[in-house]
Design a protein around this motif. Structure first.
Motif, PDB file in Angstrom:
ATOM      1  N   ALA A   8      24.703 -41.196 113.433  1.00  0.00           N
ATOM      2  CA  ALA A   8      23.430 -40.901 113.451  1.00  0.00           C
ATOM      3  C   ALA A   8      23.084 -39.496 114.282  1.00  0.00           C
ATOM      4  O   ALA A   8      22.446 -38.446 114.123  1.00  0.00           O
ATOM      5  CB  ALA A   8      22.169 -42.108 113.930  1.00  0.00           C
ATOM      6  N   VAL A   9      23.746 -39.875 115.641  1.00  0.00           N
ATOM      7  CA  VAL A   9      23.700 -38.796 116.491  1.00  0.00           C
ATOM      8  C   VAL A   9      24.565 -37.536 115.916  1.00  0.00           C
ATOM      9  O   VAL A   9      23.973 -36.209 115.888  1.00  0.00           O
ATOM     10  CB  VAL A   9      24.347 -39.061 117.804  1.00  0.00           C
ATOM     11  N   MET A  10      25.642 -37.585 115.269  1.00  0.00           N
ATOM     12  CA  MET A  10      26.154 -36.385 114.734  1.00  0.00           C
ATOM     13  C   MET A  10      25.451 -35.788 113.478  1.00  0.00           C
ATOM     14  O   MET A  10      25.338 -34.650 113.313  1.00  0.00           O
ATOM     15  CB  MET A  10      27.587 -37.068 114.040  1.00  0.00           C
ATOM     16  N   LEU A  11      24.691 -36.606 112.584  1.00  0.00           N
ATOM     17  CA  LEU A  11      23.870 -35.894 111.614  1.00  0.00           C
ATOM     18  C   LEU A  11      22.594 -35.246 112.102  1.00  0.00           C
ATOM     19  O   LEU A  11      22.030 -34.247 111.663  1.00  0.00           O
ATOM     20  CB  LEU A  11      23.316 -37.186 110.651  1.00  0.00           C
ATOM     21  N   MET A  12      22.002 -35.779 113.257  1.00  0.00           N
ATOM     22  CA  MET A  12      21.086 -35.154 113.748  1.00  0.00           C
ATOM     23  C   MET A  12      21.682 -33.839 114.611  1.00  0.00           C
ATOM     24  O   MET A  12      20.984 -32.718 114.410  1.00  0.00           O
ATOM     25  CB  MET A  12      20.351 -35.996 115.135  1.00  0.00           C
ATOM     26  N   ALA A  13      22.687 -33.586 115.067  1.00  0.00           N
ATOM     27  CA  ALA A  13      23.277 -32.571 115.796  1.00  0.00           C
ATOM     28  C   ALA A  13      23.845 -31.545 114.802  1.00  0.00           C
ATOM     29  O   ALA A  13      23.567 -30.516 114.766  1.00  0.00           O
ATOM     30  CB  ALA A  13      24.803 -32.922 116.530  1.00  0.00           C
ATOM     31  N   ALA A  14      24.182 -32.024 113.481  1.00  0.00           N
ATOM     32  CA  ALA A  14      24.566 -30.989 112.543  1.00  0.00           C
ATOM     33  C   ALA A  14      23.643 -30.425 111.621  1.00  0.00           C
ATOM     34  O   ALA A  14      23.589 -29.319 111.304  1.00  0.00           O
ATOM     35  CB  ALA A  14      25.693 -31.767 111.823  1.00  0.00           C
ATOM     36  N   LYS A  15      22.670 -31.324 111.186  1.00  0.00           N
ATOM     37  CA  LYS A  15      21.696 -31.015 110.251  1.00  0.00           C
ATOM     38  C   LYS A  15      20.349 -31.111 110.746  1.00  0.00           C
ATOM     39  O   LYS A  15      19.486 -31.026 109.962  1.00  0.00           O
ATOM     40  CB  LYS A  15      21.847 -31.889 108.825  1.00  0.00           C
ATOM     41  N   GLY A  16      19.940 -31.799 111.988  1.00  0.00           N
ATOM     42  CA  GLY A  16      18.862 -32.050 112.417  1.00  0.00           C
ATOM     43  C   GLY A  16      18.069 -33.107 111.539  1.00  0.00           C
ATOM     44  O   GLY A  16      16.972 -33.130 111.505  1.00  0.00           O
ATOM     45  N   ARG A  17      18.835 -34.007 110.695  1.00  0.00           N
ATOM     46  CA  ARG A  17      18.222 -34.876 110.152  1.00  0.00           C
ATOM     47  C   ARG A  17      18.208 -36.321 110.430  1.00  0.00           C
ATOM     48  O   ARG A  17      19.471 -36.817 111.173  1.00  0.00           O
ATOM     49  CB  ARG A  17      18.994 -34.984 108.566  1.00  0.00           C
ATOM     50  N   ILE A  18      17.279 -37.084 110.471  1.00  0.00           N
ATOM     51  CA  ILE A  18      17.581 -38.683 110.509  1.00  0.00           C
ATOM     52  C   ILE A  18      18.383 -39.481 109.688  1.00  0.00           C
ATOM     53  O   ILE A  18      18.361 -38.963 108.391  1.00  0.00           O
ATOM     54  CB  ILE A  18      16.011 -39.367 110.388  1.00  0.00           C
ATOM     55  N   ALA A  19      19.378 -40.201 110.092  1.00  0.00           N
ATOM     56  CA  ALA A  19      20.305 -40.906 109.333  1.00  0.00           C
ATOM     57  C   ALA A  19      19.669 -42.182 108.768  1.00  0.00           C
ATOM     58  O   ALA A  19      20.130 -43.308 109.284  1.00  0.00           O
ATOM     59  CB  ALA A  19      21.819 -41.072 110.293  1.00  0.00           C
ATOM     60  N   GLY A  20      19.023 -42.038 107.992  1.00  0.00           N
ATOM     61  CA  GLY A  20      18.178 -43.158 107.316  1.00  0.00           C
ATOM     62  C   GLY A  20      18.749 -43.336 105.694  1.00  0.00           C
ATOM     63  O   GLY A  20      18.627 -42.299 104.861  1.00  0.00           O
ATOM     64  N   VAL A  21      19.492 -44.376 105.636  1.00  0.00           N
ATOM     65  CA  VAL A  21      20.148 -44.258 104.225  1.00  0.00           C
ATOM     66  C   VAL A  21      19.170 -44.357 103.100  1.00  0.00           C
ATOM     67  O   VAL A  21      19.420 -43.730 102.082  1.00  0.00           O
ATOM     68  CB  VAL A  21      21.106 -45.663 104.067  1.00  0.00           C
ATOM     69  N   SER A  22      18.172 -45.034 103.118  1.00  0.00           N
ATOM     70  CA  SER A  22      17.039 -45.061 102.197  1.00  0.00           C
ATOM     71  C   SER A  22      16.418 -43.745 102.005  1.00  0.00           C
ATOM     72  O   SER A  22      16.395 -43.398 100.718  1.00  0.00           O
ATOM     73  CB  SER A  22      16.033 -46.260 102.339  1.00  0.00           C
ATOM     74  N   GLY A  23      16.343 -43.053 102.928  1.00  0.00           N
ATOM     75  CA  GLY A  23      15.850 -41.504 102.769  1.00  0.00           C
ATOM     76  C   GLY A  23      16.654 -40.713 101.975  1.00  0.00           C
ATOM     77  O   GLY A  23      16.189 -39.767 101.415  1.00  0.00           O
ATOM     78  N   ILE A  24      17.846 -40.855 102.454  1.00  0.00           N
ATOM     79  CA  ILE A  24      18.827 -40.084 101.867  1.00  0.00           C
ATOM     80  C   ILE A  24      19.134 -40.372 100.406  1.00  0.00           C
ATOM     81  O   ILE A  24      19.363 -39.450  99.650  1.00  0.00           O
ATOM     82  CB  ILE A  24      20.274 -40.016 102.701  1.00  0.00           C
ATOM     83  N   ALA A  25      19.123 -41.624 100.132  1.00  0.00           N
ATOM     84  CA  ALA A  25      19.533 -42.206  98.907  1.00  0.00           C
ATOM     85  C   ALA A  25      18.491 -41.775  97.690  1.00  0.00           C
ATOM     86  O   ALA A  25      18.744 -41.348  96.919  1.00  0.00           O
ATOM     87  CB  ALA A  25      19.867 -43.585  98.943  1.00  0.00           C
TER      88      ALA A  25
END
Lengths: 142, 151
Positions: free
Chosen positions: A22-39
């Motif tokens: 979750a921290v890496m996704l925020m750092a890389a893309k500025g996105r919340i690592a929410g699986v439902s939101g991404i799916a």
């Protein structure tokens, strides 16, 4: 029901990896690592040009057990006791509810609580309560 | 490059789920089964998953958000809604019932696709249909309240 072992160390470690992701996704893309939101954003209509990245993230989750299998020679096989009809019903409810409530266990339960979001706290307490009630009903009353 | 990085980040997420034991619905259901505490059947592992994840994310987000922008550019997309409306209760309430019925939430359902049998595929397809339905319903304009008052 199938008995499972209490695994505090492995679960704490696995949880830390989920947090690191979750921290890496925020750092890389500025996105919340929410699986439902991404799916849900894998489905049309597409609002932005981030489809390939989202697909790559979900694909990473999908192949993870295969990587464990290659690395260790064994991968834990999930015990799925629900029959097809129940799986369809459960899937519909999980999909609908997570998008209607803007998040699931990862988006609200991990990322939201970590940001001290009151909405995520309400969401997490609510889904914990209805999930516990559902298991009580199906295992002990029906 | 950004695509490859997002694949690796997803892989770390999935490895976390598998190592934590969360790819197994039986483990999740045994956590949710509080009535099994007296008999010793309760499995508190999921609480440790949450604790490990939140500890890392709580500190990690603070460090990352000191940056002016994400590594691959753009901006930080942080949810800024604060209102406690009906949806933030109804959605999770519905989600929780589905979670309690099969023991799958979205992440673990994806990890089960390769090592589970067709059961995981059935769940994931139904889940995607449910997600599409919720998004469609949410995108419809509220018909009861006209955008411009009629004269």
């Amino acid at each position: 029901m199938t008995a499972t072992d209490f695994t505090p160390v492995a679960s704490l470690l696995g949880g830390a990896l989920i947090g690191a992701s979750a921290v890496m996704l925020m750092a890389a893309k500025g996105r919340i690592a929410g699986v439902s939101g991404i799916a849900v954003r894998l489905l049309p209509p597409y609002a932005d040009g981030e489809l390939a990245g989202r697909l790559a993230f979900i694909l990473g989750i999908v192949v993870a057990p295969l990587v464990v299998l290659l690395a260790t020679g064994t991968a834990p096989v999930p015990t799925i006791e629900a029959g097809p009809a129940l799986l369809v019903l459960a899937g519909l409810l999980v999909g609908f509810g997570s998008v209607w409530g803007n998040g699931c266990t990862s988006g609200h339960g991990v990322c939201g609580l970590s940001r001290l979001s009151m909405r995520s706290l309400v969401a997490t307490l609510t889904f914990m309560a209805t999930a516990i009630a559902t298991v009580f009903l199906t295992r002990h009353l029906l | 490059m950004s695509i490859l990085v997002q694949f690796v980040i997803g892989l770390v997420f999935g490895l976390g789920l598998v190592i934590a034991g969360m790819s197994d619905p039986a483990k999740v259901l045994n956590f949710l089964d509080l009535a099994a505490i007296p008999s010793g059947g309760w499995d508190p592992s999921l609480a440790f998953v949450m604790a490990g994840a939140i500890a890392v994310t709580f500190i990690g987000f603070k460090l990352v958000l000191r940056r002016s922008q994400p590594i691959f550019g753009g901006k930080f997309h942080l949810p800024n809604a604060t209102e406690i409306d009906a949806r933030i209760v109804a959605g999770p309430a519905i989600f929780g019932v589905g979670w309690g019925l099969a023991g799958f939430c979205p992440g673990p359902a994806f990890t089960a696709l390769t090592i589970g049998d067709n059961a995981a595929l059935i769940f994931v397809l139904a889940m995607l249909v449910g997600m599409a339905a919720a998004r469609w319903l949410a995108s419809r304009p509220a018909k009861l309240i006209p955008a411009t008052p009629r004269t």
